[in-house]
Design a protein around this motif. Structure first.
Motif, PDB file in Angstrom:
ATOM      1  N   GLY A   1       0.792  -1.225   0.000  1.00 56.89           N
ATOM      2  CA  GLY A   1       0.000   0.000   0.000  1.00 56.89           C
ATOM      3  C   GLY A   1       0.823   1.274   0.000  1.00 56.89           C
ATOM      4  O   GLY A   1       0.277   2.369  -0.010  1.00 56.89           O
ATOM      5  N   GLY A   2       2.147   1.139   0.050  1.00 57.94           N
ATOM      6  CA  GLY A   2       2.997   2.315  -0.021  1.00 57.94           C
ATOM      7  C   GLY A   2       3.625   2.719   1.296  1.00 57.94           C
ATOM      8  O   GLY A   2       4.281   3.752   1.383  1.00 57.94           O
ATOM      9  N   ASP A   3       3.436   1.907   2.350  1.00 53.74           N
ATOM     10  CA  ASP A   3       4.082   2.219   3.627  1.00 53.74           C
ATOM     11  C   ASP A   3       5.584   2.012   3.531  1.00 53.74           C
ATOM     12  O   ASP A   3       6.067   1.212   2.732  1.00 53.74           O
TER      13      ASP A   3
ATOM     14  N   ALA B   1       3.557  -1.497  -4.757  1.00 49.20           N
ATOM     15  CA  ALA B   1       3.682  -0.161  -4.166  1.00 49.20           C
ATOM     16  C   ALA B   1       4.124   0.878  -5.181  1.00 49.20           C
ATOM     17  O   ALA B   1       3.895   2.076  -4.978  1.00 49.20           O
ATOM     18  N   ARG B   2       4.737   0.437  -6.261  1.00 42.39           N
ATOM     19  CA  ARG B   2       5.218   1.393  -7.271  1.00 42.39           C
ATOM     20  C   ARG B   2       4.080   2.263  -7.798  1.00 42.39           C
ATOM     21  O   ARG B   2       4.266   3.452  -8.030  1.00 42.39           O
ATOM     22  N   GLU B   3       2.899   1.667  -7.990  1.00 39.53           N
ATOM     23  CA  GLU B   3       1.773   2.450  -8.503  1.00 39.53           C
ATOM     24  C   GLU B   3       1.368   3.534  -7.515  1.00 39.53           C
ATOM     25  O   GLU B   3       1.147   4.679  -7.898  1.00 39.53           O
ATOM     26  N   THR B   4       1.262   3.169  -6.233  1.00 41.35           N
ATOM     27  CA  THR B   4       0.880   4.139  -5.212  1.00 41.35           C
ATOM     28  C   THR B   4       1.918   5.251  -5.111  1.00 41.35           C
ATOM     29  O   THR B   4       1.575   6.436  -5.068  1.00 41.35           O
ATOM     30  N   LEU B   5       3.174   4.856  -5.080  1.00 44.94           N
ATOM     31  CA  LEU B   5       4.247   5.844  -4.989  1.00 44.94           C
ATOM     32  C   LEU B   5       4.267   6.747  -6.225  1.00 44.94           C
ATOM     33  O   LEU B   5       4.405   7.968  -6.111  1.00 44.94           O
TER      34      LEU B   5
ATOM     35  N   ASP C   1       1.768   7.541  -8.111  1.00 42.07           N
ATOM     36  CA  ASP C   1       0.636   8.466  -8.027  1.00 42.07           C
ATOM     37  C   ASP C   1       0.913   9.588  -7.028  1.00 42.07           C
ATOM     38  O   ASP C   1       0.590  10.749  -7.280  1.00 42.07           O
ATOM     39  N   THR C   2       1.525   9.254  -5.900  1.00 44.39           N
ATOM     40  CA  THR C   2       1.871  10.266  -4.901  1.00 44.39           C
ATOM     41  C   THR C   2       2.874  11.264  -5.474  1.00 44.39           C
ATOM     42  O   THR C   2       2.723  12.478  -5.311  1.00 44.39           O
TER      43      THR C   2
ATOM     44  N   THR D   1       1.265  13.555  -8.004  1.00 49.10           N
ATOM     45  CA  THR D   1       0.496  14.604  -7.326  1.00 49.10           C
ATOM     46  C   THR D   1       1.418  15.712  -6.830  1.00 49.10           C
ATOM     47  O   THR D   1       1.142  16.894  -7.019  1.00 49.10           O
TER      48      THR D   1
END
Length: 178
Positions: free
Chosen positions: A6-8, A47-51, A53-54, A57
């Motif tokens: 999840g990007g933690d 997690a690469r996708e979440t990171l 996207d962050t 942004t």
């Protein structure tokens, strides 16, 4: 592993399960931790996708930076990181290039070309088969020919969806004696 996926950070993910990061790394290196190491690597891929996207942004919206001066006053400024924006643009370019070589990427480009129409279709609670038909109808003849085997199941489902939309289901007949 869900935390990492999840990007933690490793520290935060370990804190969730009451494990020290040093123990997690040590177990990962041991032969008994091979499955754990594999799950960890898989979680990092997710997690690469979440990171990404962050970071996208932050590149687009910038971020606040708080500066405390020697006299104790605090200044807040909004800052854009152009290196981050450039890096994210290169990443999106690589994503676009990779998409040209995959069926999913071909479909994503077809959706991007008619984005508003596709969103209208999704808003109308379209089934996956109808969404697939939407994409298939917008592919060029070369792409349709090269992806014919991939598209045939989607087209068959879409034809069934169309047929069902025009033919309401018949009421079930009672087979019990009256």
């Amino acid at each position: 592993m869900e935390g990492i996926a999840g990007g933690d950070t490793v520290d935060r993910a370990c804190a969730r399960v009451a494990l020290s990061p040093a123990s997690a790394y040590a177990f990962r290196r041991r032969a008994a931790g091979a499955a754990f190491a594999l799950a960890w690597d898989g979680a990092r891929l997710l997690a690469r996708e979440t990171l990404a996207d962050t970071l996208l942004t932050r590149a687009l919206e910038g971020q606040e930076e708080v500066i405390t001066r020697p006299d104790g006053s605090v200044v807040t400024r909004h800052r854009f990181d152009n290196r981050l924006a450039t890096h994210m643009l290169h990443r999106l370019d690589r994503f676009s290039d990779a998409a040209q070589r995959s069926a999913h990427g071909t479909a994503a480009r077809a959706v991007a070309g008619q984005f508003d129409a596709y969103l209208d279709l999704i808003d109308a609670d379209a089934t996956p088969a109808r969404a697939g038909l939407f994409v298939a109808q917008r592919l060029g003849p070369d792409a349709r020919a090269s992806r014919a085997a991939d598209l045939e199941p989607v087209l068959a489902l879409a034809r069934a969806d169309r047929w069902l939309a025009g033919h309401p289901p018949r009421p079930e007949r009672s087979t019990s004696p009256t």
